[in-house]
Design an enzyme around this catalytic site. Structure first.
Site, mmCIF file in Angstrom:
data_model
loop_
_atom_site.group_PDB
_atom_site.id
_atom_site.type_symbol
_atom_site.label_atom_id
_atom_site.label_comp_id
_atom_site.label_asym_id
_atom_site.label_seq_id
_atom_site.Cartn_x
_atom_site.Cartn_y
_atom_site.Cartn_z
ATOM 1 N N ILE A 238 0.840 -1.194 0.000
ATOM 2 C CA ILE A 238 0.000 0.000 0.000
ATOM 3 C C ILE A 238 0.873 1.242 0.000
ATOM 4 O O ILE A 238 1.789 1.371 0.801
ATOM 5 C CB ILE A 238 -0.916 0.035 1.248
ATOM 6 N N LYS A 239 0.565 2.166 -0.919
ATOM 7 C CA LYS A 239 1.211 3.483 -0.910
ATOM 8 C C LYS A 239 0.211 4.494 -0.358
ATOM 9 O O LYS A 239 -0.921 4.574 -0.823
ATOM 10 C CB LYS A 239 1.642 3.901 -2.304
ATOM 11 N N GLN A 240 0.660 5.286 0.615
ATOM 12 C CA GLN A 240 -0.241 6.249 1.241
ATOM 13 C C GLN A 240 0.530 7.507 1.628
ATOM 14 O O GLN A 240 1.725 7.443 1.961
ATOM 15 C CB GLN A 240 -0.890 5.628 2.482
#
Length: 352
Positions: A238-240
């Site tokens: 996940i990129k956040q």
């Protein structure tokens, strides 16, 4: 000067509060902490041996190879922010080969970019550094501008060029999010069938997420829930954005929330806010990489190291940073990427 001393110097007045902090709301022992075993988080999953091999290739490449941490160079801003605006500070990056060269020279785990940019040099580089093909984008040439992530190619195209993984963005909270969730869930399943890993840019987007001059797009609770939906559609990473505030559900007045929820899960400390995001990635079983944000000049080195320290101490697995690196001369871009890697290699900086 020792590495830890350089990091302390860059952190400045934030050094003690970030490096000495002990997180208690969600204890470290409840997390799956990044390490050489990270790919084994999927050992009981439905991911095929080919997917595990792709994840292993990504986690084992570059300066951070074998540590369980990731430093990825993402350059899709030519579509997302317009090429002229993105590359005028360093015209060399109009040529996508230089994007790949920067990632290789800096020892990144992989390079994430567009179909066209990576495809043009796939035969030369796809076997030398993991390719992450960004399969959808928000283009800004339509007038008036609209904000919608649309497919720019097929999963099969990414596989044909030798990609290790595909990347995609969903604008959670937007009018188009239902369609995007369905599109990307299907794309991720196809990618897994072909043996590629999946990375999701979990961004929130809705004009209502700004209220009373306060922007909740990076609120820990909203971004955390975006992460939770992302892992539900089987994102492997996940990129956040790094959380800068909290109480989005409460203050905007929607969703399911309670004061007790906030008090039991987090505080206003930046490490705890980021840990809220990690917890929503199946307690760290799915790796969280935070984005590096835009370039602001001389403060970029300090900001990049600060973000890396928060991510690592929160239990995240790395940083995905583009503009701070490619909007400057290549040697400086290499240096700032390596300064981030030093945070993850520094044994004195541990999970809080």
């Amino acid at each position: 000067m020792r590495t830890i001393d350089r990091i302390i110097e860059l952190l400045g007045s934030d050094a003690e509060s970030l490096l000495k902090y002990e997180s208690k709301s969600i204890p470290k022992d409840s997390l799956v902490v990044p390490g050489p075993h990270s790919v084994d988080n999927f050992i009981d999953s439905d991911r095929s041996p080919q997917v595990l091999k792709s994840l292993k290739q990504l986690y084992d490449h570059g300066s951070l190879g074998g540590t369980g941490y990731l430093n990825i160079l993402p350059v899709d801003q030519g579509i997302e922010h317009s090429a002229a605006f993105s590359f005028y500070k360093n015209q060399a990056y109009f040529d996508p080969e230089n994007i790949i060269k920067l990632a290789m020279e800096a020892g990144c785990n992989g390079v994430a970019s567009t179909f066209g940019g990576l495809a043009l040099h796939a035969r030369k580089y796809a076997h030398r550094i993991p390719f992450i093909v960004k399969i959808n984008h928000n283009e800004l040439l339509t007038y008036p501008n609209k904000y919608d992530q649309i497919p720019f190619g097929s999963v099969r195209e990414a596989w044909d060029m030798g990609a290790t993984a595909i990347g995609a963005t969903i604008y959670f909270g937007s009018e188009e999010s239902t369609r995007q969730i369905q599109e990307i869930a299907a794309a991720f399943e196809e990618a897994h069938q072909l043996g590629m890993a999946t990375i999701l840019w979990c961004y929130t987007r809705n004009s209502a997420f700004k209220k009373d001059d306060k922007d909740y797009h990076s609120a820990a609770d909203l971004t955390g829930q975006a992460n939770h939906i992302g892992v539900t559609i089987k994102a492997d990473i996940i990129k956040q954005k790094l959380p800068e505030t909290n109480f989005g559900f409460r203050d905007i007045g929607f969703g399911k929330q309670s004061q007790e929820m906030y008090e039991s899960l987090t505080t206003d400390h930046p490490i705890d806010l980021c840990r809220f995001q990690v917890a929503n990635c199946y307690m760290g079983k799915i790796g969280l990489i935070n984005s590096g944000g835009g370039s602001k000049g001389d403060s970029d080195f300090q900001a990049a190291v600060r973000t890396a320290v928060i991510n690592k101490r929160a239990g995240g697995c790395g940083l995905i940073m583009g503009r701070k690196a490619f909007q400057r001369p290549m040697d400086e871009g290499v240096t700032i990427l390596r300064s981030v890697q030093e945070v993850y290699l520094e044994k004195e900086i541990t999970v809080a």
